[in-house]
Design an enzyme around this catalytic site. Structure first.
Site: not given
Length: 356
Positions: A277, A279, A239
Site C-alpha cells: 500500500s 501512503e 494505497s
C-alpha cells in the site's frame, strides 16, 4: 448519501468549516470526471470501466505565484509525479490530479497540455504537474486506457466552477475514487476540514487501503465486530493519496510537517500501511505565496510550536475524510463481477447508533 457526521459520528473536538471540505478554503476547487461504462471485454471492447479523474485546484494563479508545498511518505508503494520537485523547492505550480495507477501517464500528458494552454510561457519554463495514483484494477479493467484527455479537462473545469461553493463536494465513488476500496468496503474520495487558531485546515483523500478487520469508525472496531469478510475475492492492498491544504502562512517545511500528520489520521481509522500500500501525502499552503524564483511574499510565517494546533486539525480531518470516503459510496459492482460493498450495512449503522 449521508456523511459521517450525518450519522452522528463526530471526530475530534475542533469545529469543521461551513462545508467540512477543501472548498472551505478561498480559491480552492475540487472537480471530478467519472468514467463508468460496461462494454465487452478487450479486444472486442473497452471492458468494464470504474475509474476517473479528480482535480484539486490550489490557486488559479499558482503558475505565476507558486504555493508552498511539501510531502511525506509513510509507505512508498505508489507514485506521485511532482513530489520530488515540491520537496526540493518547497513549492507547487499546478493543480493536484488524482487517478488510477495505469492512467497516470495520460493524466500527466493532459495536465501539461492544460498548463501550456493557460500559460504559454510554460514552453520556455517547464512545469512538472502533480499527479497521484491508486490502483483500482479490482473493479476497473485496466487493460484499456479508460481515461482520456477530455476527462482530465472536464475535472479541471469542474474544479474551477466549484470554488466558493456553499455545499460539500461529491465524495465516494466519483472521479478518481470510482473504482477504489477501503477496508474491503467501497472507498474513494473523502474530504473534511477544521477551523483552528484563526485558520482553516482541510484534507482530501483518495482511499484504497486496509483490511476489513482493521476498520475503526469513530472508535468503534467495526471490522472486528463484523467478523471475517464474506467469501469471494477481496480488493488487494491498495494505497492512499492524502492532501492537506491550509490558509495559514506556512512554508515548504511546514507543509511537509502537516502532510506527515495525515498518516496519524489514517491510523485512527485503522490503517497499518500494508507492504503493498502506497501512503503518499502532500501539504500545501495558500496563506503565503512565492514568486517564480522561490522568494516568498514576506508574510510572517507560522512555524515551530505555532503549528501544533494545525497538526491536531490535520489528524482529525484526515480521520473523518476516510469515513466520508466510505459513507459517501454505494455498493459498486465492477470488473469480472467483483463487488465492493458499501459501509451502509444495517449492522454497521446499528453499531454506530449504540455508540451515539
Amino acid at each position: 448519501m449521508p456523511r459521517a457526521r450525518d450519522l452522528g459520528v463526530v471526530i475530534g473536538a475542533l469545529p469543521p468549516g461551513p462545508t467540512n471540505s477543501v472548498l472551505d478554503l478561498q480559491g480552492v476547487g475540487l472537480g471530478h470526471a467519472t468514467v463508468h461504462r460496461d462494454e465487452p471485454a478487450p479486444p472486442a471492447g473497452r471492458g468494464t470501466a470504474r475509474t476517473g479523474v479528480t482535480t484539486l485546484l490550489l490557486a488559479e494563479d499558482a503558475y505565476e505565484r507558486p504555493v508552498p508545498a511539501g510531502g511525506a511518505v509513510l509507505n512508498g508503494a505508489g507514485e506521485c509525479t511532482g513530489f520530488i520537485t515540491a520537496s526540493e523547492w518547497g513549492a507547487a505550480e499546478t493543480p493536484v490530479y488524482l487517478t488510477s495507477t495505469m492512467q497516470l501517464g495520460r493524466v500527466y500528458d493532459a495536465a501539461c497540455e492544460i498548463a501550456l494552454e493557460q500559460h504559454p510561457t510554460v514552453a520556455d519554463d517547464v512545469v512538472i504537474p502533480v499527479v497521484g495514483e491508486c490502483d483500482d484494477s479490482f473493479l476497473n479493467d485496466c487493460r484499456r486506457m479508460q481515461v482520456t484527455g477530455d476527462d482530465v479537462r472536464a475535472a479541471w473545469r469542474a474544479a474551477l466552477d466549484s470554488r466558493g461553493s456553499t455545499s460539500p463536494p461529491p465524495e465516494g465513488a466519483v472521479g478518481a475514487g470510482t473504482g477504489m476500496s477501503c477496508f474491503d468496503f467501497k472507498g474513494g474520495i473523502g474530504t473534511s476540514s477544521r477551523v483552528v487558531a484563526g485558520h482553516t485546515v482541510a484534507v482530501l483523500l483518495l482511499t484504497n487501503f486496509g483490511a476489513r478487520e482493521e476498520c475503526i469508525v469513530g472508535g468503534v472496531p467495526v471490522g472486528r465486530l463484523l467478523g471475517p469478510t464474506p467469501s469471494g475475492p477481496s480488493a488487494p492492498a491498495g494505497s492512499c493519496i492524502g492532501v492537506v491544504v491550509t490558509d495559514a502562512p506556512v512554508d515548504g517545511a511546514g507543509c511537509a510537517r502537516l502532510a506527515r500528520r495525515i498518516g496519524l489520521g489514517l491510523a485512527r481509522a485503522g490503517s497499518v500501511a500494508h507492504h503493498g500500500s502506497g501512503e503518499i501525502f502532500l501539504g500545501f499552503g495558500t496563506g503565503m505565496r512565492l514568486d517564480r524564483d522561490g522568494r516568498h511574499d514576506r508574510t510572517d510565517l507560522c512555524t515551530g510550536r505555532a503549528l501544533d494546533p494545525l497538526f491536531g486539525a490535520v489528524v482529525e480531518a484526515a480521520e473523518e475524510a476516510v469515513l466520508n470516503s466510505m459513507f459517501g459510496s454505494p455498493t459498486t459492482v465492477g470488473r469480472a463481477g467483483n463487488t465492493s460493498e458499501s459501509i451502509h450495512d444495517p449492522r454497521v449503522l446499528a453499531m454506530l447508533e449504540r455508540r451515539v
